[in-house]
Design an enzyme around this catalytic site. Structure first.
Site, PDB file in Angstrom:
ATOM      1  N   ASP A   1       0.854  -1.195   0.000  1.00  0.00           N
ATOM      2  CA  ASP A   1       0.000   0.000   0.000  1.00  0.00           C
ATOM      3  C   ASP A   1       0.886   1.240   0.000  1.00  0.00           C
ATOM      4  O   ASP A   1       1.634   1.467   0.947  1.00  0.00           O
ATOM      5  CB  ASP A   1      -0.906  -0.044   1.244  1.00  0.00           C
ATOM      6  CG  ASP A   1      -1.717   1.220   1.416  1.00  0.00           C
ATOM      7  OD1 ASP A   1      -1.890   1.952   0.417  1.00  0.00           O
ATOM      8  OD2 ASP A   1      -2.176   1.468   2.547  1.00  0.00           O
TER       9      ASP A   1
ATOM     10  N   ASN B   1      -0.253   4.486  -0.328  1.00  0.00           N
ATOM     11  CA  ASN B   1      -0.850   5.755   0.114  1.00  0.00           C
ATOM     12  C   ASN B   1      -1.532   5.683   1.485  1.00  0.00           C
ATOM     13  O   ASN B   1      -2.254   6.588   1.876  1.00  0.00           O
ATOM     14  CB  ASN B   1      -1.830   6.284  -0.937  1.00  0.00           C
ATOM     15  CG  ASN B   1      -2.972   5.308  -1.185  1.00  0.00           C
ATOM     16  OD1 ASN B   1      -3.062   4.272  -0.513  1.00  0.00           O
ATOM     17  ND2 ASN B   1      -3.838   5.621  -2.126  1.00  0.00           N
TER      18      ASN B   1
ATOM     19  N   ASP C   1      -3.990   3.970   2.659  1.00  0.00           N
ATOM     20  CA  ASP C   1      -5.438   3.793   2.836  1.00  0.00           C
ATOM     21  C   ASP C   1      -5.791   2.355   3.237  1.00  0.00           C
ATOM     22  O   ASP C   1      -6.960   1.986   3.313  1.00  0.00           O
ATOM     23  CB  ASP C   1      -6.210   4.209   1.569  1.00  0.00           C
ATOM     24  CG  ASP C   1      -5.920   3.306   0.373  1.00  0.00           C
ATOM     25  OD1 ASP C   1      -5.082   2.369   0.507  1.00  0.00           O
ATOM     26  OD2 ASP C   1      -6.517   3.522  -0.695  1.00  0.00           O
TER      27      ASP C   1
ATOM     28  N   ASP D   1      -1.837  -1.139  -3.790  1.00  0.00           N
ATOM     29  CA  ASP D   1      -2.120  -0.406  -5.027  1.00  0.00           C
ATOM     30  C   ASP D   1      -0.968  -0.571  -6.018  1.00  0.00           C
ATOM     31  O   ASP D   1       0.081  -1.129  -5.694  1.00  0.00           O
ATOM     32  CB  ASP D   1      -2.395   1.072  -4.722  1.00  0.00           C
ATOM     33  CG  ASP D   1      -1.360   1.661  -3.775  1.00  0.00           C
ATOM     34  OD1 ASP D   1      -0.154   1.431  -4.014  1.00  0.00           O
ATOM     35  OD2 ASP D   1      -1.747   2.311  -2.779  1.00  0.00           O
TER      36      ASP D   1
ATOM     37  N   ASP E   1      -4.921 -10.451 -15.645  1.00  0.00           N
ATOM     38  CA  ASP E   1      -5.959 -11.434 -15.352  1.00  0.00           C
ATOM     39  C   ASP E   1      -7.128 -11.144 -16.286  1.00  0.00           C
ATOM     40  O   ASP E   1      -7.618 -10.013 -16.340  1.00  0.00           O
ATOM     41  CB  ASP E   1      -6.401 -11.295 -13.894  1.00  0.00           C
ATOM     42  CG  ASP E   1      -6.716 -12.634 -13.258  1.00  0.00           C
ATOM     43  OD1 ASP E   1      -7.467 -13.397 -13.876  1.00  0.00           O
ATOM     44  OD2 ASP E   1      -6.222 -12.903 -12.143  1.00  0.00           O
TER      45      ASP E   1
ATOM     46  N   ASP F   1      -9.250 -16.451 -16.192  1.00  0.00           N
ATOM     47  CA  ASP F   1     -10.077 -16.889 -15.069  1.00  0.00           C
ATOM     48  C   ASP F   1     -11.135 -17.900 -15.527  1.00  0.00           C
ATOM     49  O   ASP F   1     -11.848 -17.650 -16.510  1.00  0.00           O
ATOM     50  CB  ASP F   1     -10.762 -15.632 -14.505  1.00  0.00           C
ATOM     51  CG  ASP F   1     -11.438 -15.865 -13.171  1.00  0.00           C
ATOM     52  OD1 ASP F   1     -10.730 -16.040 -12.174  1.00  0.00           O
ATOM     53  OD2 ASP F   1     -12.689 -15.874 -13.133  1.00  0.00           O
TER      54      ASP F   1
ATOM     55  N   GLU G   1      -7.120 -20.837 -16.223  1.00  0.00           N
ATOM     56  CA  GLU G   1      -7.531 -21.445 -14.957  1.00  0.00           C
ATOM     57  C   GLU G   1      -8.688 -22.386 -15.298  1.00  0.00           C
ATOM     58  O   GLU G   1      -9.703 -21.946 -15.840  1.00  0.00           O
ATOM     59  CB  GLU G   1      -7.984 -20.378 -13.964  1.00  0.00           C
ATOM     60  CG  GLU G   1      -8.215 -20.975 -12.575  1.00  0.00           C
ATOM     61  CD  GLU G   1      -9.276 -20.234 -11.767  1.00  0.00           C
ATOM     62  OE1 GLU G   1      -9.259 -20.341 -10.539  1.00  0.00           O
ATOM     63  OE2 GLU G   1     -10.135 -19.570 -12.372  1.00  0.00           O
TER      64      GLU G   1
HETATM   65  C1  NOJ Z   1     -11.388 -17.840  -9.951  1.00  0.00           C
HETATM   66  C2  NOJ Z   1     -10.645 -16.791  -9.206  1.00  0.00           C
HETATM   67  O1  NOJ Z   1      -9.337 -17.213  -8.993  1.00  0.00           O
HETATM   68  C3  NOJ Z   1     -11.414 -16.550  -7.925  1.00  0.00           C
HETATM   69  O2  NOJ Z   1     -10.706 -15.746  -7.026  1.00  0.00           O
HETATM   70  C4  NOJ Z   1     -12.729 -15.946  -8.292  1.00  0.00           C
HETATM   71  O3  NOJ Z   1     -13.521 -15.828  -7.134  1.00  0.00           O
HETATM   72  C5  NOJ Z   1     -13.481 -16.810  -9.304  1.00  0.00           C
HETATM   73  N1  NOJ Z   1     -12.639 -17.312 -10.346  1.00  0.00           N
HETATM   74  C6  NOJ Z   1     -14.567 -16.005  -9.959  1.00  0.00           C
HETATM   75  O4  NOJ Z   1     -13.998 -15.055 -10.821  1.00  0.00           O
END
Ligand code: NOJ
Length: 601
Positions: free
Chosen positions: A46, A48, A50, A54, A123, A231, A293
């Site tokens: 972090d 800043n 908060d 970041d 991601d 993802d 993933e």
């Molecule tokens: C997989 C991600 O790694 C996880 O963190 C997320 O909750 C789910 N996909 C939904 O996007």
């Protein structure tokens, strides 16, 4: 022309071929020799005060990653988001959330990483958007909306009235508990959300959806990113319609059905990924890293996804090994690991992708508990067990992923009360448990072992308050022990987990046997010893690891290692003075000790 294509014309593409400068990679893709480091921005650093990590905080810590030697940073989502699922619910794919900084901050991070020869992988969360994404807002506005078909809208089950129990279009349960369908009162239809109700699933069958996503990906490549982590990518092709079984798979305590067969590795998966490859990656010079993933993926599917001839993705994250300590009640009902199962699983994936495809190797990410607490010893043997777990993973064939703090041997969060948890999966599970009358002690034990929050506390940078993660009040409690388990202390100590990971990464960069060597598991049934070899035409690496807190005598002849050149040269070891064979071919490993020998063949 697509909505995403014009805005960043002024940005010079930064081809990730810069990564090829470090070594001669003419004969193979650069990511074969690479190590990836995952940053979970909310919890990294972090800048800043908060209490939330970041992007400038990441940029300020790049030297730590440079010293570790990683080639790539995978950035968990930093896009605009209402943060229902910590950024995995995106409301704008081409802007940075103010909690993390600005697009200019991200450009600077990419440029500063490039200066250190580190690529940034974004991601890509495109199975679903946030319900606050303008696409969904338009889609939900009326049944005639031009974007209605961009998401999965369905009427109540025939013969039922919308809103009553059992009226959901299918009985599928969501990954985050409850039904996977949410009734939208305004239009009287349900929308599908495999995750939270603030994460509606996109309809990939609609070509306009796909075109928008590909354009958005090109926009990021143009900005200089080195690839994408995708993802839950194997959920994008679905057969929406049939109920799921109540018995097959792991039956859910909450009574919802198992829709898995209808939405995992669906019928058009390969077509979608091949199209994406063609529309996105073929449009730019250079080679990118793409990792999918893929929960529930089978080895056969993974081979097809990662077969270079199919031009889909470079590698996938498989989940079989992550389920080996889940009990009959699922992940929050953990059971002890039986080491031979883990060895056998990784070996099966090594063999299965030896000829075709490629493995992604991981112990940790933002969804898993910390490996040293999970399968190591986070007490007396924390440092050495973290090193040994690192060794066995990094000596497999594939691309290793290091999750922030893993290189420090950070343990689980150590939370003892429900109020400390922040993750919606954990909190939903707690609500379900209460409804089902589960003993609160049992609930807390399950969360302490498996909650995703275990990996989401701030990284400990130094011995100051909150480990130097923030000067403010952190958004989540800090993992105890930062006074000694922190990056500053680790960098100053050659015996630390950090320096061990640095050596493992260096070994991969300098020894082709780590990258190419054929894998052979030894003593598969042994419950404490993890032994294997990696062999090329020139050399062999012999990995001997004691996965227990007791001394372990190893008989080299029994392992079939007595023949050939003696085991003398140590490539990497958990201890400064590594164990060596005695005159009788016997070697004694101390608790959690590991040693990797290199010999000519
Ligand atoms: C997989 C991600 O790694 C996880 O963190 C997320 O909750 C789910 N996909 C939904 O996007």
């Amino acid at each position: 022309m697509n909505a995403f294509d014009p805005p960043n014309d002024a940005v010079e593409p930064v081809p990730p071929t810069r990564r090829e400068r470090r070594r001669d990679r003419a004969s193979r893709p650069w990511w074969h020799t690479a190590v990836v480091y995952q940053v979970y921005p909310r919890s990294f650093a972090d800048s800043n005060g908060d209490g939330v990590g970041d992007i400038p905080g990441i940029t300020a810590r790049l030297d730590h990653l440079d010293e570790l030697g990683v080639d790539v940073v995978w950035l968990s989502p930093v896009y605009r988001s209402p943060h229902d699922d910590n950024g995995y619910d995106i409301s704008d794919y081409t802007d940075v959330d103010p909690a993390f900084g600005t697009l200019a901050d991200l450009d600077e991070l990419i440029a500063e990483a490039a200066r250190r020869d580190i690529g940034v992988v974004m991601d890509l969360v495109v199975n679903h958007t946030s319900d606050e994404h303008p696409w969904f807002e338009e889609s939900r506005s009326s049944t005639d909306s031009a974007k209605r078909d961009w998401y999965w809208w369905r009427d109540a089950k025939p013969g039922t009235t919308a809103g009553e129990p059992g009226a959901e279009p299918t009985n599928w349960g969501s990954f985050f508990s409850g039904s996977a369908w949410q009734l939208d009162e305004a239009t009287g239809q349900y929308y599908l959300h495999l995750f939270s109700r603030k994460q509606p699933d996109l309809n990939w069958e609609n070509p306009e959806v796909r075109a928008e996503i590909y354009a958005m990906m090109r926009w990021w490549l143009k900005r200089g990113v080195a690839g994408f982590r995708m993802d839950v990518i194997n959920l994008i092709s679905k057969r929406v319609g049939r109920d799921g079984s109540l018995e097959d798979g792991a039956p859910r305590a909450d009574g919802w059905g198992n829709g898995f067969p209808q939405y995992v590795d669906g019928p058009r998966m390969h077509a979608f990924l091949a199209e994406m490859h063609q529309q996105v990656f073929d449009a730019f010079p250079g080679t990118y890293l793409t990792v999918g993933e893929t929960p529930g993926v089978t080895l056969e599917q993974a081979r097809a996804y990662t077969d270079p001839a199919n031009r889909e993705v470079d590698m996938v994250f498989q989940f079989e090994h992550m389920g080996l300590d889940h009990g009959v009640g699922g992940k929050f009902d953990p059971r002890p690991l039986h080491l031979p199962d883990l060895k056998a699983n990784l070996a099966r994936w090594q063999d299965g992708l030896a000829e075709t495809g490629w493995n992604a190797l991981y112990w940790n990410n933002h969804d898993q508990p910390r490996i040293v607490s999970r399968w190591g010893d986070d007490g007396e043997h924390r440092v050495v067990s973290a090193k040994t777990l690192g060794t066995v993973l990094h000596l497999h064939r594939g691309t290793p992923y290091v999750y922030q703090g893993e290189e420090l041997g950070m343990p689980n969060a150590g939370f003892t009360s429900l109020e400390q948890y922040r993750d919606l999966e954990s909190l939903n599970h707690a609500a379900d448990a209460e409804r089902l009358g589960i003993d609160p002690e049992v609930l807390l034990r399950g969360l302490a072992a498996q909650s995703r929050d275990n990996a989401r506390t701030g990284v400990a940078w130094d011995g100051g308050p909150h480990g130097g993660f923030t000067t403010g009040e952190p958004w989540i409690g800090s993992t105890p022990g930062w006074e000694h388990t922190n990056a500053e202390a680790a960098r100053a100590d050659q015996g630390s987990v950090f320096h061990h990971y640095r050596r493992l990464i260096e070994l991969r960069h300098t020894d082709p046997v780590v990258v190419d060597g054929e894998f052979a598991l030894l003593a598969p049934e042994h419950e404490e010893l993890w032994a294997f070899t990696r062999t090329t035409a020139e050399a062999q690496l012999v990995v001997l690891a004691n996965l227990s807190g007791d001394e372990l005598a190893v008989d080299l002849a029994e392992l079939g290692l007595a023949e050939g050149a003696p085991l003398r040269d140590v490539a990497v070891a958990s201890h400064a003075e590594a164990a060596r064979p005695d005159g009788e071919g016997r070697l004694v490993l101390r608790p959690w000790e590991s040693v990797v020998f290199r010999r000519a063949v």
